[in-house]
Design a protein around this motif. Structure first.
Motif, PDB file in Angstrom:
ATOM      1  N   MET B  83       0.822  -1.208   0.000  1.00 38.08           N
ATOM      2  CA  MET B  83       0.000   0.000   0.000  1.00 38.08           C
ATOM      3  C   MET B  83       0.855   1.257   0.000  1.00 38.08           C
ATOM      4  SD  MET B  83      -3.057  -0.807  -0.377  1.00 38.08           S
ATOM      5  CE  MET B  83      -4.032   0.618   0.110  1.00 38.08           C
ATOM      6  N   HIS B  84       2.031   1.181   0.620  1.00 32.57           N
ATOM      7  CA  HIS B  84       2.931   2.338   0.568  1.00 32.57           C
ATOM      8  C   HIS B  84       3.236   2.692  -0.886  1.00 32.57           C
ATOM      9  CE1 HIS B  84       6.564   4.726   0.716  1.00 32.57           C
ATOM     10  NE2 HIS B  84       7.258   3.753   0.154  1.00 32.57           N
ATOM     11  N   ALA B  85       3.661   1.685  -1.634  1.00 38.90           N
ATOM     12  CA  ALA B  85       4.056   1.954  -3.014  1.00 38.90           C
ATOM     13  C   ALA B  85       2.851   2.360  -3.859  1.00 38.90           C
ATOM     14  CB  ALA B  85       4.718   0.710  -3.608  1.00 38.90           C
ATOM     15  N   PHE B 398      15.262   3.122  -7.043  1.00 43.95           N
ATOM     16  CA  PHE B 398      14.043   3.828  -7.424  1.00 43.95           C
ATOM     17  C   PHE B 398      13.654   4.915  -6.447  1.00 43.95           C
ATOM     18  CE2 PHE B 398      11.259   1.676  -4.634  1.00 43.95           C
ATOM     19  CZ  PHE B 398      11.275   0.312  -4.817  1.00 43.95           C
ATOM     20  N   HIS B 399      14.235   4.880  -5.222  1.00 45.46           N
ATOM     21  CA  HIS B 399      13.957   6.031  -4.373  1.00 45.46           C
ATOM     22  C   HIS B 399      14.814   7.235  -4.728  1.00 45.46           C
ATOM     23  CE1 HIS B 399      11.669   3.176  -1.850  1.00 45.46           C
ATOM     24  NE2 HIS B 399      10.917   4.246  -1.701  1.00 45.46           N
ATOM     25  N   TYR B 400      16.017   7.000  -5.256  1.00 51.12           N
ATOM     26  CA  TYR B 400      16.771   8.173  -5.724  1.00 51.12           C
ATOM     27  C   TYR B 400      16.055   8.833  -6.885  1.00 51.12           C
ATOM     28  CZ  TYR B 400      20.743   8.391  -2.679  1.00 51.12           C
ATOM     29  OH  TYR B 400      21.517   8.597  -1.579  1.00 51.12           O
ATOM     30  N   PRO B 458      17.394  -8.908   1.022  1.00 49.65           N
ATOM     31  CA  PRO B 458      16.308  -8.912   0.050  1.00 49.65           C
ATOM     32  C   PRO B 458      15.276  -7.842   0.349  1.00 49.65           C
ATOM     33  CG  PRO B 458      16.117 -10.793   1.510  1.00 49.65           C
ATOM     34  CD  PRO B 458      17.343 -10.051   1.931  1.00 49.65           C
ATOM     35  N   ARG B 459      14.653  -7.295  -0.698  1.00 49.69           N
ATOM     36  CA  ARG B 459      13.556  -6.365  -0.463  1.00 49.69           C
ATOM     37  C   ARG B 459      12.321  -7.179  -0.129  1.00 49.69           C
ATOM     38  NH1 ARG B 459      11.689  -4.436  -6.554  1.00 49.69           N
ATOM     39  NH2 ARG B 459       9.916  -3.367  -5.672  1.00 49.69           N
ATOM     40  N   ARG B 460      11.339  -6.545   0.453  1.00 47.89           N
ATOM     41  CA  ARG B 460      10.086  -7.179   0.811  1.00 47.89           C
ATOM     42  C   ARG B 460      10.237  -8.309   1.826  1.00 47.89           C
ATOM     43  NH1 ARG B 460       7.173  -7.365  -5.117  1.00 47.89           N
ATOM     44  NH2 ARG B 460       7.069  -5.126  -5.304  1.00 47.89           N
ATOM     45  N   MET B 461      11.310  -8.248   2.649  1.00 49.79           N
ATOM     46  CA  MET B 461      11.438  -9.214   3.734  1.00 49.79           C
ATOM     47  C   MET B 461      11.114  -8.500   5.028  1.00 49.79           C
ATOM     48  SD  MET B 461      11.890 -12.311   3.640  1.00 49.79           S
ATOM     49  CE  MET B 461      12.614 -12.733   5.219  1.00 49.79           C
TER      50      MET B 461
HETATM   51  C1  HEM Z   1       9.011   8.997   3.219  1.00 49.76           C
HETATM   52  C2  HEM Z   1       9.901   8.552   2.388  1.00 49.76           C
HETATM   53  C3  HEM Z   1       9.983   7.100   1.965  1.00 49.76           C
HETATM   54  C4  HEM Z   1      10.515   6.046   2.672  1.00 49.76           C
HETATM   55  C5  HEM Z   1      11.177   6.089   4.035  1.00 49.76           C
HETATM   56  C6  HEM Z   1      10.326   4.869   1.855  1.00 49.76           C
HETATM   57  C7  HEM Z   1      10.731   3.574   2.221  1.00 49.76           C
HETATM   58  C8  HEM Z   1      10.538   2.447   1.464  1.00 49.76           C
HETATM   59  C9  HEM Z   1      11.044   1.156   1.769  1.00 49.76           C
HETATM   60  C10 HEM Z   1      11.891   0.803   2.970  1.00 49.76           C
HETATM   61  C11 HEM Z   1      10.645   0.297   0.792  1.00 49.76           C
HETATM   62  C12 HEM Z   1      10.996  -1.180   0.683  1.00 49.76           C
HETATM   63  C13 HEM Z   1       9.957  -2.128   1.140  1.00 49.76           C
HETATM   64  C14 HEM Z   1      10.447  -3.517   0.887  1.00 49.76           C
HETATM   65  O1  HEM Z   1      10.720  -3.848  -0.271  1.00 49.76           O
HETATM   66  O2  HEM Z   1      10.550  -4.306   1.822  1.00 49.76           O
HETATM   67  C15 HEM Z   1       9.903   1.052  -0.146  1.00 49.76           C
HETATM   68  C16 HEM Z   1       9.354   0.530  -1.301  1.00 49.76           C
HETATM   69  C17 HEM Z   1       8.852   1.310  -2.332  1.00 49.76           C
HETATM   70  N1  HEM Z   1       8.689   2.681  -2.355  1.00 49.76           N
HETATM   71 FE1  HEM Z   1       9.182   3.935  -0.823  1.00 49.76          FE
HETATM   72  N2  HEM Z   1       9.717   5.220   0.703  1.00 49.76           N
HETATM   73  C18 HEM Z   1       9.490   6.581   0.706  1.00 49.76           C
HETATM   74  C19 HEM Z   1       8.899   7.345  -0.316  1.00 49.76           C
HETATM   75  C20 HEM Z   1       8.498   6.843  -1.574  1.00 49.76           C
HETATM   76  C21 HEM Z   1       8.006   7.622  -2.655  1.00 49.76           C
HETATM   77  C22 HEM Z   1       7.811   9.135  -2.646  1.00 49.76           C
HETATM   78  C23 HEM Z   1       7.731   6.752  -3.687  1.00 49.76           C
HETATM   79  C24 HEM Z   1       7.181   6.990  -5.071  1.00 49.76           C
HETATM   80  C25 HEM Z   1       6.633   8.032  -5.519  1.00 49.76           C
HETATM   81  C26 HEM Z   1       8.058   5.432  -3.233  1.00 49.76           C
HETATM   82  C27 HEM Z   1       7.917   4.296  -4.019  1.00 49.76           C
HETATM   83  C28 HEM Z   1       8.196   3.032  -3.582  1.00 49.76           C
HETATM   84  C29 HEM Z   1       8.039   1.854  -4.396  1.00 49.76           C
HETATM   85  C30 HEM Z   1       7.546   1.794  -5.836  1.00 49.76           C
HETATM   86  C31 HEM Z   1       8.442   0.771  -3.611  1.00 49.76           C
HETATM   87  C32 HEM Z   1       8.462  -0.678  -4.008  1.00 49.76           C
HETATM   88  C33 HEM Z   1       7.373  -1.387  -3.287  1.00 49.76           C
HETATM   89  C34 HEM Z   1       7.283  -2.795  -3.707  1.00 49.76           C
HETATM   90  O3  HEM Z   1       8.270  -3.517  -3.468  1.00 49.76           O
HETATM   91  O4  HEM Z   1       6.266  -3.180  -4.265  1.00 49.76           O
HETATM   92  N3  HEM Z   1       8.528   5.520  -1.960  1.00 49.76           N
HETATM   93  N4  HEM Z   1       9.842   2.364   0.272  1.00 49.76           N
END
Ligand code: HEM
Ligand SMILES: [Cu+2]
Lengths: 204, 653, 103
Positions: B83-85, B398-400, B458-461
């Motif tokens: 849901m974050h993504a 992808f975060h950069y 790994p991601r998503r762990m």
């Molecule tokens: C507040 C700042 C943010 C933090 C601390 C953060 C942190 C994270 C972390 C730790 C993950 C990895 C989860 C995992 O694979 O176990 C993740 C995944 C992701 N984030 Fe962020 N994020 C932030 C902002 C954003 C923003 C602004 C975007 C896009 C506009 C974004 C897009 C994504 C995407 C696409 C994934 C991949 C999710 C997946 O594996 O399906 N994030 N984020």
């Protein structure tokens, strides 16, 4: 969708210029929509192409397709494109009576096609091909069903258009509205041209 | 029906309801079709989702700060990152870009509204419905948990039995329709509503990038629609598309998703590129270096973007030929991207740089995006990508590009355009704090993820263990902690922005009309602009028309001398205002139609009767819509004016 | 006061007469008959190419004449054919990675 084809003509820029390209907003939107629809039907057709031979249960395509029957309904849909274009050209000549006549005939032909599809689906179902029977079944019904929904929406738009014209409540350039619905209608026809060849005539 | 007898204005279609013209208060917003109001609404909703997605991210980082984290269960963790993504991409990034596009694109091309104002309102309401449906899943049995690309068969009914995925599919489907309608609308607007003299190559770069993005959306959204429909049929109606026991191919979903998904990443970044292509020249006091190159590289990024999707599938067993072809294509896309970066650098080169908050964020984008772009090139090399796939290295990359690139671009836009939209300046000092906290926080959060990923985390762990964390510099524990601390520093940065907004809103002081000595047409009107945007439609002679009305170039020395002030130009326009302007009228139908669509969708989960109700609402409001003219008739107003002029506007003039 | 040349007004005049539309429809019907005949008559190695060609011809005829694309502004053609071209490109490529055309 009907709302794409409506008539938000631009009055906001009444003074100065009407449109930068000299083209109608509505027609531009309709063509873009149709360009986008190419990718929608492309995806469904590709899914079908990938899965048409994958039959673990139930009938195989070659066992149930009824080419003569489908040929007739394809022909009906093709001819509805002719009547549609005649409706457009009558509307452009401002000949309301003829416009109405051709619209009725087009809607009838479309309804005939849908009737044929309902008949085809029930026959296939009785012969053992359900939506959940096999990959072939799922992808066949998804593709042709999506197309059928498009035709049905077209029929509804044609009938509503006739009603609206009759009550004189049309809110835009009448000929253009007919033309827009015509574009949609022809598009549905060309998708069927492809489906007829790729799905029915070319065996897997 | 009795209504036939009444003297019907077609705008009182369906007899019963009267058009909501001249409404005040909340109703003015609910039924508006004004692109500026809709832009602000998009912005508010998108920012709210940014906070929601951000809180989800903080939960993730809390869980991973220490070994064997206990804050979230494995299941909740999966829902959290999914849901974050999903929220960040579909409910924050895209609609925030839509907010900017809606507000500024018509202003930048000298138009009074978009081509289809009611469709514009419909897009917004559909997006909001989609977003609410997506997030409602938290409270209705758990959110989706398959990752934002929701690979099937994992997302099928067998492996994902909760309703989460159903809500996810539905929400995205509806948000997708919203974007599709929006993109058609904006393309037609750009093609057809430009002010006289504004040829395509005189359009501001922001407008150009938005145009490219809309083309990407028009042609990529139908592809994910297909994927979502197939998945929905499988989950709700027992179809077999992703049922491997029936012989289904798991790669089908991956292809459909990424044919959409890669263009989507450009949908996310190009608006930010557009914003800083406005900001960098303004604050360097120089025209953009190589305007045609920036435009064409943007367009070619868009086109090539459709031919590289399988680089997300290098590890899926595509076969060596496909991998080689897609690897080459992906490296090629770095070229137009590099062109842009050099254009920005050369724009700043030798300029008199004004380090405003907007400029700081823009420079931040250039630097941080470049870092993300470089790690991106390392994934384009397939053998190295097979090492990186599904590790934190990808998450770092992808975060950069997304945070360092897209989010910084959007923040640059906030600071640059805030005075235009609200007539007040955001505080520059708080802006500087906002910027530095975000830069430092962002690098601390995502920088260490490169190391974590290369070390194999790994991601998503949902947990990592001390036993396998390694020694010394590469110890996973240390870098995970740094990353988690960084994420809170980042959050404080965002908090500074919110404080800034609150302070600015309380502040009474009005912003000057041209605070930045800007270059493009949106500044040739009051701040905030009037309902009809321009008192008279400007005639355009130059790229950067507004700038060229203020400054004249000496033929021989090429020195620019100021001949007018922005304020004077705006006043001159007001003095020469058009007498009679017809604006599109407010309408109930967009809101009602989108409610119908949402109810119809819920019917897929909760049963056919609900679906029928939704369908009836859709049908009813479609008819209402079609029968209502876009511009209100005189009869819609309280006392019909005799000269046929629309009074509400006339009184403003 | 239109800035671009006003192509809208005379666009329709380049359209076709009703008789012209009927002629196109007759050709389309004839091609369809030919298509259906492949079901009854063995075309040998020509089967596939012939069917695909006829499909494309029908498609283009409807788009060009019934949908007026041949007579209308090039912008419409651009919008539609970009979509069509992308569809062909991405889906044929995707099917190719499934070795669809080799089997
Ligand atoms: C507040 C700042 C943010 C933090 C601390 C953060 C942190 C994270 C972390 C730790 C993950 C990895 C989860 C995992 O694979 O176990 C993740 C995944 C992701 N984030 Fe962020 N994020 C932030 C902002 C954003 C923003 C602004 C975007 C896009 C506009 C974004 C897009 C994504 C995407 C696409 C994934 C991949 C999710 C997946 O594996 O399906 N994030 N984020
Ligand atoms: Cu990609």
């Amino acid at each position: 969708m009907a709302d794409i084809a409506t008539h938000d003509t631009d009055h906001a820029t009444d003074h100065g210029h009407h449109s930068s390209t000299g083209l109608s907003n509505n027609k531009l939107a309709m063509w873009l929509f149709l360009g986008s629809e190419c990718l929608l039907f492309g995806g469904l057709i590709s899914t079908y192409m990938l899965y048409r031979g994958r039959v673990q249960n139930g009938p195989h395509p070659s066992q149930i397709y009824d080419i003569p029957f489908t040929s007739v309904s394809s022909f009906v849909l093709l001819m509805s494109s002719l009547t549609m274009v005649l409706a457009v050209s009558s509307a452009q000549r401002k000949d309301d009576a003829k416009t109405n006549l051709w619209l009725v005939i087009t809607a009838l032909l479309g309804a005939t096609f849908i009737g044929g599809q309902v008949y085809e689906f029930t026959t296939f179902y009785r012969e053992g091909l359900g939506f959940t029977t096999s990959l072939f079944g799922s992808s066949f019904y998804a593709l042709t069903g999506f197309h059928g929904v498009h035709v049905s929406i077209g029929v509804i738009m044609l009938l509503s258009l006739m009603g609206i014209i009759k009550k004189g409540k049309i809110t835009g350039d009448k000929a253009e509205v007919v033309e827009l619905i015509g574009l949609y209608w022809h598009f549905v026809d060309i998708v069927w041209i492809i489906i007829f060849t790729l799905v029915y005539l070319i065996p897997s | 029906m009795a209504t036939n007898e009444l003297p019907i204005s077609s705008s009182q279609s369906l007899g019963a309801v009267r058009r909501p013209v001249n409404t005040k208060g909340w109703r003015e917003w609910l039924f508006t079709v004004d692109h500026k109001k809709l832009g602000i609404m998009y912005g508010c909703v998108a920012f709210t989702f940014f906070i929601v997605g951000g809180i989800e991210a903080l939960f993730i980082r809390l869980q991973l700060a220490l070994p064997d984290g206990r804050i979230l269960s494995a299941d909740k963790y999966n829902q959290m990152f999914t849901m974050h993504a999903t929220t960040m991409i579909f409910l924050f990034a895209m609609p925030m870009a839509a907010a900017f596009a809606n507000y500024f694109l018509p202003l930048q091309i000298g138009a009074r509204d978009v081509a289809f104002p009611r469709l514009n309102a419909l897009s917004f309401w559909l997006f909001l419905s989609g977003g609410l449906i997506l997030n409602a899943s938290w409270f209705l049995g758990g959110a989706a948990d398959g990752g934002w690309f929701m690979y099937a068969p994992n997302s099928g009914p067998v492996f994902s039995p909760s309703n989460g995925v159903d809500f996810w599919v539905l929400g995205l489907q509806i948000a997708g329709i919203a974007s599709l309608i929006g993109s058609i609308n904006l393309i037609v607007t750009v093609l057809n509503m430009r002010a006289p003299g504004m040829t395509l190559m005189k359009m501001p770069v922001f407008t150009w990038m938005i145009l490219v993005v809309q083309f990407l959306l028009v042609f990529s959204l139908p592809v994910i629609t297909v994927a979502l429909v197939l998945l929905m049929f499988q989950r709700s109606y027992g179809a077999t598309f992703f049922d491997v026991s029936q012989g289904a191919d798991p790669l089908l979903w991956q292809h459909l998703f990424w044919i959409f998904g890669h263009p989507e990443v450009y949908v996310l970044i190009l608006p930010a590129f557009g914003i800083i292509s406005e900001v960098l020249p303004t604050f360097s006091r120089k025209p953009l270096f190589g305007y045609p190159f920036v435009v064409f590289s943007g367009a070619s990024i868009g086109l090539v973007g459709f031919g590289v999707w399988a680089h997300h599938m290098f590890a899926s067993g595509l076969g060596p030929v496909s991998v080689a072809v897609f690897s080459m294509a992906t490296m090629a896309i770095a070229i137009p991207t590099g062109v842009k970066i050099f254009n920005w650098l050369l724009t700043m080169w030798g300029g008199k740089i004004w380090y405003s908050a907007a400029m700081k964020f823009a420079i931040g984008l250039v630097v941080l995006f470049t870092i993300g772009g470089l790690s991106g090139v390392t994934h384009a090399v397939a053998p190295s990508d097979t090492q990186q796939t599904d590790t934190y290295y990808i998450v770092a990359h992808f975060h950069y590009v997304l945070f360092g690139g897209m989010v910084f671009g959007l923040f640059s836009g906030f600071y640059y355009w805030w005075p235009k939209v609200f007539g007040k300046m955001l505080n520059e000092k708080l802006g500087t704090w906002n910027f530095w906290f975000m830069v430092i926080g962002m690098n601390l959060t995502f920088g260490p993820m490169h190391i974590l990923g290369l070390q194999g985390q790994p991601r998503r762990m949902y947990v990592w263990t001390e036993a396998r964390a390694g020694e010394g510099f590469f110890n996973l524990g240390f870098w995970n902690m740094v990353s988690s601390i960084g994420s809170f520093i980042l959050a404080v940065g965002v908090l500074f922005f919110i404080i800034n907004v609150i302070k600015t809103t309380r502040n009474k002081e009005r912003a000057p009309l041209d605070p930045w000595d800007a270059r493009t047409l949106e500044w040739l009107t009051t701040s905030p602009p009037k309902v009809h945007n321009f008192d008279r439609i400007p005639v355009v002679h130059h790229l950067d028309e507004f700038f060229h009305r203020k400054y004249v170039e000496d033929e021989t020395t090429h020195v620019m001398t100021q001949v007018a002030k922005g304020e004077d130009l705006v006043r001159a326009e007001e003095a020469a205002a058009d007498a009679d302007i017809h604006m599109p009228g407010a309408s109930y139908w967009p809101l009602l139609l989108s409610i119908g669509v949402a109810v119809l969708g819920m019917g897929i989960i909760y049963g056919t009767p609900i679906m029928v109700v939704g369908a009836l609402v859709v049908l009813f409001s479609s008819f209402g819509w079609v029968l209502e003219p876009s511009v209100p008739e005189p009869i819609d107003f309280d006392s019909p004016s005799h000269d046929g002029h629309t009074k509400e506007i006339a009184s403003l003039g | 006061m239109s800035t671009a040349t006003d192509t809208h007004a005379d666009a329709h005049e380049h359209g076709m007469s009703d008789a012209g539309y009927v002629k196109i429809a007759i050709i389309l019907a004839a091609i369809t008959a030919l298509e259906v005949s492949t079901y009854y008559v063995d075309f040998g190695p020509l089967f596939m190419p012939a069917l695909l060609t006829m499909m494309v011809v029908k498609f283009v005829m409807v788009v060009s004449y019934f949908m007026h694309l041949k007579f209308d502004s090039k912008i419409f053609s651009f919008l539609f054919y970009v979509g069509l071209g992308l569809a062909l490109f991405v889906y044929i490529t995707a099917l190719a990675t499934f070795k669809f055309f080799i089997a």
